[in-house]
Design a protein around this motif. Structure first.
Motif, PDB file in Angstrom:
ATOM      1  N   UNK A   6       0.810  -1.223   0.000  1.00  0.00           N
ATOM      2  CA  UNK A   6       0.000   0.000   0.000  1.00  0.00           C
ATOM      3  C   UNK A   6       0.839   1.267   0.000  1.00  0.00           C
ATOM      4  N   UNK A   7       0.230   2.342  -0.485  1.00  0.00           N
ATOM      5  CA  UNK A   7       0.879   3.653  -0.529  1.00  0.00           C
ATOM      6  C   UNK A   7       1.124   4.142   0.898  1.00  0.00           C
ATOM      7  N   UNK A   8       2.367   4.505   1.266  1.00  0.00           N
ATOM      8  CA  UNK A   8       2.663   4.920   2.642  1.00  0.00           C
ATOM      9  C   UNK A   8       2.270   6.361   2.966  1.00  0.00           C
ATOM     10  N   UNK A   9       1.716   7.095   2.024  1.00  0.00           N
ATOM     11  CA  UNK A   9       1.330   8.484   2.259  1.00  0.00           C
ATOM     12  C   UNK A   9       0.325   8.550   3.416  1.00  0.00           C
ATOM     13  N   UNK A  10       0.646   9.269   4.514  1.00  0.00           N
ATOM     14  CA  UNK A  10      -0.277   9.344   5.659  1.00  0.00           C
ATOM     15  C   UNK A  10      -1.660   9.885   5.302  1.00  0.00           C
ATOM     16  N   UNK A  11      -1.728  10.756   4.301  1.00  0.00           N
ATOM     17  CA  UNK A  11      -3.023  11.307   3.899  1.00  0.00           C
ATOM     18  C   UNK A  11      -3.916  10.202   3.329  1.00  0.00           C
ATOM     19  N   UNK A  12      -3.319   9.340   2.509  1.00  0.00           N
ATOM     20  CA  UNK A  12      -4.093   8.230   1.949  1.00  0.00           C
ATOM     21  C   UNK A  12      -4.445   7.210   3.031  1.00  0.00           C
ATOM     22  N   UNK A  13      -3.557   7.013   3.981  1.00  0.00           N
ATOM     23  CA  UNK A  13      -3.871   6.095   5.062  1.00  0.00           C
ATOM     24  C   UNK A  13      -5.017   6.641   5.908  1.00  0.00           C
ATOM     25  N   UNK A  14      -5.009   7.950   6.179  1.00  0.00           N
ATOM     26  CA  UNK A  14      -6.067   8.557   6.980  1.00  0.00           C
ATOM     27  C   UNK A  14      -7.431   8.395   6.305  1.00  0.00           C
ATOM     28  N   UNK A  15      -7.446   8.467   4.963  1.00  0.00           N
ATOM     29  CA  UNK A  15      -8.705   8.351   4.220  1.00  0.00           C
ATOM     30  C   UNK A  15      -9.272   6.941   4.257  1.00  0.00           C
ATOM     31  N   UNK A  16      -8.454   5.960   4.650  1.00  0.00           N
ATOM     32  CA  UNK A  16      -8.884   4.565   4.643  1.00  0.00           C
ATOM     33  C   UNK A  16      -9.548   4.129   5.953  1.00  0.00           C
ATOM     34  N   UNK A  17      -9.615   5.020   6.959  1.00  0.00           N
ATOM     35  CA  UNK A  17     -10.232   4.644   8.229  1.00  0.00           C
ATOM     36  C   UNK A  17     -11.755   4.564   8.101  1.00  0.00           C
ATOM     37  N   UNK A  18     -12.312   3.582   8.786  1.00  0.00           N
ATOM     38  CA  UNK A  18     -13.761   3.458   8.921  1.00  0.00           C
ATOM     39  C   UNK A  18     -14.117   3.827  10.356  1.00  0.00           C
ATOM     40  N   UNK A  19     -14.770   4.984  10.519  1.00  0.00           N
ATOM     41  CA  UNK A  19     -15.025   5.528  11.843  1.00  0.00           C
ATOM     42  C   UNK A  19     -16.515   5.576  12.132  1.00  0.00           C
ATOM     43  N   UNK A  20     -16.923   5.240  13.352  1.00  0.00           N
ATOM     44  CA  UNK A  20     -18.324   5.417  13.739  1.00  0.00           C
ATOM     45  C   UNK A  20     -18.714   6.889  13.665  1.00  0.00           C
ATOM     46  N   UNK A  21     -19.995   7.137  13.528  1.00  0.00           N
ATOM     47  CA  UNK A  21     -20.485   8.511  13.443  1.00  0.00           C
ATOM     48  C   UNK A  21     -20.099   9.300  14.695  1.00  0.00           C
ATOM     49  N   UNK A  22     -19.609  10.514  14.490  1.00  0.00           N
ATOM     50  CA  UNK A  22     -19.234  11.377  15.600  1.00  0.00           C
ATOM     51  C   UNK A  22     -17.779  11.274  16.008  1.00  0.00           C
ATOM     52  N   UNK A 304      -9.075   0.022   5.964  1.00  0.00           N
ATOM     53  CA  UNK A 304      -8.875  -0.808   4.782  1.00  0.00           C
ATOM     54  C   UNK A 304      -7.435  -0.723   4.280  1.00  0.00           C
ATOM     55  N   UNK A 305      -6.607   0.046   4.980  1.00  0.00           N
ATOM     56  CA  UNK A 305      -5.193   0.193   4.619  1.00  0.00           C
ATOM     57  C   UNK A 305      -4.420  -0.965   5.238  1.00  0.00           C
ATOM     58  N   UNK A 306      -3.788  -1.777   4.416  1.00  0.00           N
ATOM     59  CA  UNK A 306      -3.197  -3.030   4.883  1.00  0.00           C
ATOM     60  C   UNK A 306      -1.923  -2.854   5.688  1.00  0.00           C
ATOM     61  N   UNK A 307      -1.413  -1.638   5.786  1.00  0.00           N
ATOM     62  CA  UNK A 307      -0.223  -1.407   6.605  1.00  0.00           C
ATOM     63  C   UNK A 307      -0.561  -0.825   7.974  1.00  0.00           C
ATOM     64  N   UNK A 308      -1.845  -0.565   8.247  1.00  0.00           N
ATOM     65  CA  UNK A 308      -2.249  -0.067   9.562  1.00  0.00           C
ATOM     66  C   UNK A 308      -2.132  -1.200  10.570  1.00  0.00           C
ATOM     67  N   UNK A 309      -1.215  -1.071  11.514  1.00  0.00           N
ATOM     68  CA  UNK A 309      -0.974  -2.102  12.533  1.00  0.00           C
ATOM     69  C   UNK A 309      -1.007  -1.465  13.918  1.00  0.00           C
TER      70      UNK A 309
END
Length: 469
Positions: A6-22, A304-309
């Motif tokens: 996966x692309x290591x760009x933190x901006x792209x990693x941030x966009x891959x988070x699935x967050x509950x509302x709020x 959904x970012x496969x490098x998030x550990x």
């Protein structure tokens, strides 16, 4: 095998988070400011300390030891670290750090060391071995995960393949497998709290002093840890305790959501990173008999970012939740060759989770507070303030006279429990507070007092009779 890195760009990693509302997430620090964060803790000034190990999982033959202890600061209050200090370097796969007692305790492979800055330049110039003799059979099992208890002791973990033989003033202490230790710095006494588990990598106290752990190689979710409990894989165990969530993911790290910034529905929920699944699991505990039942609820967050550990989670001094992201596309375990080129050795992130419409709590520098002010904050409604104030108390002299006077004026169970821990934190036993709480109608306060008696029974006259009642 994994070929799509996966692309290591933190901006792209941030966009891959699935967050509950709020819920919102923010990048606090990233490479090159930090690399490979293993564990983190906050000090009484609100600074974030972390151990960084680019060497993991082993040192390359001929290479120099270059792992570090880092201090991160947000100097303008925007939630982003803008100052980094290298407190110590030349470390060998450090796996834990706890700023305390005027310096920092660090797990450094075979030993626990205490580092101190004596000239005020922000860098350690004193290094003292506190405990040594920990095994090194497997670098992801070595001594790790520091937690300072409300009693002022240092708690730490080791895993299944490690065989430790510690020389202490009280004799040799041995642990031939996984387990949890506690250590009293003032007396140099180290003892075993619990044995077993495969690869425990999370440990936490709840609001009433009960303890829980997660296992990075076990499948039982949350484990109820109590003195002398024995879990799976403990050598020679004749009876074992099972975890509370059989069949659950393998977890690394553990935190209890607390504080006024956290929405009411989340308070008291235990969260633990599932580093294999790129997510953070959530569990709700309820008392059941002499233990608890634990129910897994919706994930706290996922990616959904496969490098998030995610490997560590901590409530911060502003009431937000902080996440240490090891960041690597492959699992840093035994499944992949140590020399695999896909192993990342230079990246790492710290993320900060906040909640919309919920005011952050006031961030305070407790190093500037008087003893009277510190005592007042140990009964604050904000748990993080209680912990920071109590940890700062340990650095002060002549605390006991003022503490004893203050304690004698308290009337409710919650405040008396905090005062009992304050006494313990400065290595004193408050008999009257223990007796008051042990006779409480609320079993949570009785259990808190009983835990103190377990550790300090030699100083509690009639301890056996108290327990029988």
């Amino acid at each position: 095998g994994l070929k799509d890195i996966p692309d290591p760009d933190p901006i792209k990693q941030a966009a891959a988070f699935n967050l509950p509302e709020g819920m919102e997430i923010q990048l606090v620090a990233s490479d090159p400011m930090i690399a490979k964060p293993v564990q983190m803790n906050f000090d009484s000034r609100g600074r974030l300390w972390l151990v960084s190990s680019g060497m993991y999982p082993h040192i390359v033959p001929g290479a120099e030891e270059n792992d570090k202890v880092l201090i991160l600061e947000d100097t303008n209050g925007d939630g982003i670290a803008d100052k980094r200090t290298v407190f110590a370097d030349n470390l060998h796969i450090p796996t834990a750090v706890l700023p305390a007692d005027g310096g920092a305790y660090v797990a450094n492979s075979t030993e626990i060391i205490f580092l101190k800055d004596t000239d005020g330049d922000g860098k350690a110039d004193q290094r003292r071995v506190v405990l040594s003799g920990f095994g090194t059979e497997d670098t992801h099992h070595i001594v790790h995960t520091f937690e300072q208890g409300p009693d002022g002791m240092l708690y730490f973990l080791q895993s299944i393949y490690i065989h430790s033989h510690l020389e202490t003033p009280y004799g040799v202490r041995r642990l031939m497998g996984g387990g949890i230790w506690h250590f009293r710095p003032e007396t140099q006494r180290a003892e075993i709290l619990s044995k077993g588990l495969i690869n425990p990598w999370g440990f936490i106290f709840d609001e009433h002093g009960q303890t829980f752990a997660t296992d990075g190689a076990g499948g039982h979710g949350i484990n109820d840890i109590f003195p002398r409990s024995v879990f799976r894989t403990s050598p020679g165990a004749k009876r074992i305790v099972d975890g509370l969530n059989p069949g659950q993911p393998k977890l690394c790290g553990l935190e209890i959501l607390s504080g006024s910034h956290v929405p009411e529905k989340f308070r008291g929920v235990l969260i633990a990173p599932d580093f294999r699944g790129h997510r953070i699991n959530a569990y709700r505990l309820n008392p059941e008999g002499s233990s608890y039942n634990s129910t897994r609820i919706d994930d706290f967050l996922s990616s959904s970012h496969r490098a998030f550990r995610p490997i560590d989670v901590k409530m911060g001094p502003d009431g937000a939740l902080y996440i240490a992201d090891w960041y690597t596309p492959i699992i840093q375990h035994g499944e992949v060759d140590f020399r695999d080129a896909r192993r990342d050795h230079s990246r790492g992130r710290i993320w900060r989770v906040t909640f919309k419409g919920q005011p952050l709590i006031e961030k305070k520098d407790f190093s500037k507070f008087s003893i009277k002010e510190l005592l007042a904050h140990t009964i604050s409604k904000e748990r993080i303030h209680r912990e920071q104030a109590r940890n700062e108390l340990r650095t002060r002299t002549d605390v006991l006279p003022e503490l004893s006077t203050w304690s004698s004026k308290l009337t409710d169970n919650f405040s008396r429990m905090q005062a009992m821990w304050n006494h313990q934190a400065v290595n004193h036993t408050a008999i009257n507070l223990i007796k008051s709480l042990i006779s409480s109608d609320d079993p949570r306060y009785r259990a808190a007092a009983l835990r103190v008696i377990y550790h300090r029974h030699e100083e509690v006259t009639g301890a056996t009779d108290i327990i029988k009642k």
